[in-house]
Scaffold this motif. Structure first.
Motif, PDB file in Angstrom:
ATOM      1  N   VAL A  70       0.851  -1.262   0.148  1.00  0.00           N
ATOM      2  CA  VAL A  70       0.041   0.046   0.036  1.00  0.00           C
ATOM      3  C   VAL A  70       1.026   1.367   0.116  1.00  0.00           C
ATOM      4  CG1 VAL A  70      -1.956  -1.007   1.161  1.00  0.00           C
ATOM      5  CG2 VAL A  70      -0.231  -0.137   2.479  1.00  0.00           C
ATOM      6  N   PHE A  71       2.269   1.214   0.119  1.00  0.00           N
ATOM      7  CA  PHE A  71       3.220   2.274   0.018  1.00  0.00           C
ATOM      8  C   PHE A  71       4.020   1.962  -0.652  1.00  0.00           C
ATOM      9  CE2 PHE A  71       1.053   2.592   4.465  1.00  0.00           C
ATOM     10  CZ  PHE A  71       0.637   3.952   4.416  1.00  0.00           C
ATOM     11  N   GLU A  72       4.437   3.009  -1.570  1.00  0.00           N
ATOM     12  CA  GLU A  72       5.695   3.185  -2.494  1.00  0.00           C
ATOM     13  C   GLU A  72       7.012   3.692  -1.603  1.00  0.00           C
ATOM     14  OE1 GLU A  72       7.580   2.111  -4.399  1.00  0.00           O
ATOM     15  OE2 GLU A  72       7.319   2.900  -6.238  1.00  0.00           O
ATOM     16  N   SER A  73       8.267   3.230  -2.005  1.00  0.00           N
ATOM     17  CA  SER A  73       9.205   3.583  -1.135  1.00  0.00           C
ATOM     18  C   SER A  73       9.811   5.111  -1.799  1.00  0.00           C
ATOM     19  CB  SER A  73      10.538   2.743  -1.529  1.00  0.00           C
ATOM     20  OG  SER A  73      10.439   1.745  -1.555  1.00  0.00           O
ATOM     21  N   ASN A  74      10.243   5.777  -1.057  1.00  0.00           N
ATOM     22  CA  ASN A  74      10.705   6.973  -1.335  1.00  0.00           C
ATOM     23  C   ASN A  74      11.907   7.326  -2.194  1.00  0.00           C
ATOM     24  OD1 ASN A  74      13.260   9.176  -0.736  1.00  0.00           O
ATOM     25  ND2 ASN A  74      11.263  10.071   0.175  1.00  0.00           N
ATOM     26  N   ILE A  75      11.745   8.068  -3.218  1.00  0.00           N
ATOM     27  CA  ILE A  75      12.715   8.278  -4.370  1.00  0.00           C
ATOM     28  C   ILE A  75      14.266   8.075  -3.936  1.00  0.00           C
ATOM     29  CG2 ILE A  75      12.617  10.739  -3.939  1.00  0.00           C
ATOM     30  CD1 ILE A  75      13.148   8.531  -7.335  1.00  0.00           C
ATOM     31  N   VAL A  76      14.765   8.477  -2.732  1.00  0.00           N
ATOM     32  CA  VAL A  76      16.068   8.341  -2.448  1.00  0.00           C
ATOM     33  C   VAL A  76      16.341   6.934  -2.318  1.00  0.00           C
ATOM     34  CG1 VAL A  76      17.742   9.016  -0.736  1.00  0.00           C
ATOM     35  CG2 VAL A  76      16.083  10.514  -1.368  1.00  0.00           C
ATOM     36  N   TYR A  77      15.609   6.071  -1.625  1.00  0.00           N
ATOM     37  CA  TYR A  77      15.743   4.639  -1.270  1.00  0.00           C
ATOM     38  C   TYR A  77      15.863   4.069  -2.735  1.00  0.00           C
ATOM     39  CZ  TYR A  77      15.069  -0.141   0.057  1.00  0.00           C
ATOM     40  OH  TYR A  77      15.084  -1.385   0.156  1.00  0.00           O
ATOM     41  N   ARG A  78      14.730   4.347  -3.494  1.00  0.00           N
ATOM     42  CA  ARG A  78      14.591   3.737  -4.666  1.00  0.00           C
ATOM     43  C   ARG A  78      15.839   3.788  -5.984  1.00  0.00           C
ATOM     44  NH1 ARG A  78      10.523   5.205  -8.228  1.00  0.00           N
ATOM     45  NH2 ARG A  78       9.818   6.976  -6.815  1.00  0.00           N
ATOM     46  N   GLU A 151       1.110  18.800 -10.431  1.00  0.00           N
ATOM     47  CA  GLU A 151       1.658  19.109  -8.835  1.00  0.00           C
ATOM     48  C   GLU A 151       2.723  18.348  -8.399  1.00  0.00           C
ATOM     49  OE1 GLU A 151      -0.236  18.907  -4.387  1.00  0.00           O
ATOM     50  OE2 GLU A 151      -1.369  18.094  -5.936  1.00  0.00           O
ATOM     51  N   TYR A 152       3.900  19.001  -8.034  1.00  0.00           N
ATOM     52  CA  TYR A 152       4.961  18.488  -7.705  1.00  0.00           C
ATOM     53  C   TYR A 152       5.118  17.373  -6.336  1.00  0.00           C
ATOM     54  CZ  TYR A 152      10.024  17.779  -6.319  1.00  0.00           C
ATOM     55  OH  TYR A 152      11.179  17.138  -6.162  1.00  0.00           O
ATOM     56  N   HIS A 153       5.454  16.025  -6.433  1.00  0.00           N
ATOM     57  CA  HIS A 153       5.290  15.202  -5.276  1.00  0.00           C
ATOM     58  C   HIS A 153       6.794  15.206  -4.737  1.00  0.00           C
ATOM     59  CE1 HIS A 153       0.967  14.044  -5.219  1.00  0.00           C
ATOM     60  NE2 HIS A 153       0.951  14.790  -6.155  1.00  0.00           N
ATOM     61  N   PRO A 154       7.283  15.728  -3.778  1.00  0.00           N
ATOM     62  CA  PRO A 154       8.743  15.264  -3.493  1.00  0.00           C
ATOM     63  C   PRO A 154       9.101  13.902  -3.122  1.00  0.00           C
ATOM     64  CG  PRO A 154       7.582  16.600  -1.783  1.00  0.00           C
ATOM     65  CD  PRO A 154       6.665  16.502  -2.989  1.00  0.00           C
ATOM     66  N   THR A 155       7.915  13.198  -2.416  1.00  0.00           N
ATOM     67  CA  THR A 155       8.423  11.634  -2.404  1.00  0.00           C
ATOM     68  C   THR A 155       8.871  10.867  -3.604  1.00  0.00           C
ATOM     69  OG1 THR A 155       6.700  11.837  -0.677  1.00  0.00           O
ATOM     70  CG2 THR A 155       7.594   9.649  -1.479  1.00  0.00           C
ATOM     71  N   HIS A 156       8.111  11.269  -4.663  1.00  0.00           N
ATOM     72  CA  HIS A 156       8.427  10.621  -6.189  1.00  0.00           C
ATOM     73  C   HIS A 156       9.442  11.526  -6.964  1.00  0.00           C
ATOM     74  CE1 HIS A 156       5.576   7.856  -4.596  1.00  0.00           C
ATOM     75  NE2 HIS A 156       4.752   8.955  -4.436  1.00  0.00           N
ATOM     76  N   ASP A 157       9.437  12.881  -6.555  1.00  0.00           N
ATOM     77  CA  ASP A 157      10.379  13.807  -7.290  1.00  0.00           C
ATOM     78  C   ASP A 157       9.718  13.951  -8.806  1.00  0.00           C
ATOM     79  OD1 ASP A 157      12.394  15.599  -7.714  1.00  0.00           O
ATOM     80  OD2 ASP A 157      13.832  14.137  -8.476  1.00  0.00           O
TER      81      ASP A 157
END
Length: 261
Positions: A70-78, A151-157
């Motif tokens: 149900v949750f995606e990883s943060n972009i930094v981790y990916r 809309e910019y989403h920082p979690t996914h950049d």
């Protein structure tokens, strides 16, 4: 120590804590307290703030940077996960691109790996909503770059939402390259509906569709179905993918290609 120094110290500790969790994948509160020489209560407060920023997710007794259903990883981790596999996939997918093509890339780190190779296949028109890919391709000779707004989403950049979907639906490209968080024998999945809506629109706007996934995505499901696998012309996976998983996909008459690591 004055309040400004205390805040700076806290921010630095939280950044280091986030990096630690991302390196490990997950960590317990007790481990974090010992590692950073702070109280358990301080760790909880730090994790609350990091969760608010979308860096980690808390669970009972700890925190994780890994994806769930149900949750995606943060972009930094990916960006740090399965790099060798993504690079192999990217080289293979770039070989399917022809000079003169128009290409749409989603906001996956696998598509970003593909973007790093596109300067060798110019001239190209590249369309994407991924800020990291936009920055990478800006100024690359022979690439006409079109950035999708929203809309910019920082979690996914990346840029998402209604404005992004509208921009995608106004276009038609020769090739769409996407990745997803999970793939069963029948469907591609993702955890977050805003990303799903953009990916679906992208798939509708492409003449050819490529699904690029590393082996860790196989045999999994997530909250939202993105699309049936038979909408993709080609599925590219790395050579660490289990043979039985590949066989099941091919039994459904899917075109699965293997990228050798």
């Amino acid at each position: 120590m004055n309040s400004r120094q205390h805040a700076a110290t806290g921010a630095a500790r939280r950044q280091a804590m986030a990096e630690h969790v991302m390196r490990q994948g997950s960590s317990s509160v007790t481990e974090l307290a010992e590692t950073f020489s702070v109280s358990v209560m301080t760790v909880h407060r730090d994790l609350d703030e990091l969760e608010r920023q979308g860096m980690v997710r808390k669970f009972r007794g700890g925190a994780t940077a890994q994806a769930s259903s149900v949750f995606e990883s943060n972009i930094v981790y990916r960006l740090t996960a399965h790099q060798e596999e993504k690079e192999a996939i990217a080289r293979y997918v770039a070989g399917l691109v022809e000079p003169g093509n128009s290409i749409m890339l989603d906001d996956s780190t696998t598509a970003l790996a593909v973007a790093r190779h596109l300067g060798d296949v110019t001239p190209l028109t590249v369309v994407t909503n991924f800020l990291e890919a936009i920055k990478l391709l800006t100024g690359v000779p022979g690439i006409r770059l079109i950035a999708l707004g929203g809309e910019y989403h920082p979690t996914h950049d990346s840029f998402l939402g209604v404005a992004c979907v509208d921009a995608v639906e106004a276009m038609n490209t020769d090739l769409v390259i996407v990745s997803t968080s999970a793939v069963s024998d029948r469907y591609a999945f993702h955890q977050e509906q805003e990303i799903v809506l953009v990916k679906r629109a992208m798939l509708q706007s492409g003449t050819r569709r490529i699904l690029a996934i590393d082996h860790s995505k196989l045999g999994r499901v997530a909250l939202h179905r993105v699309a049936p696998l038979d909408v993709f012309d080609t599925i590219v996976v790395d050579s660490l993918a289990p043979g039985e998983a590949i066989d099941r996909l091919r039994e459904r008459h899917l075109n699965v290609e293997i990228a050798e690591i």
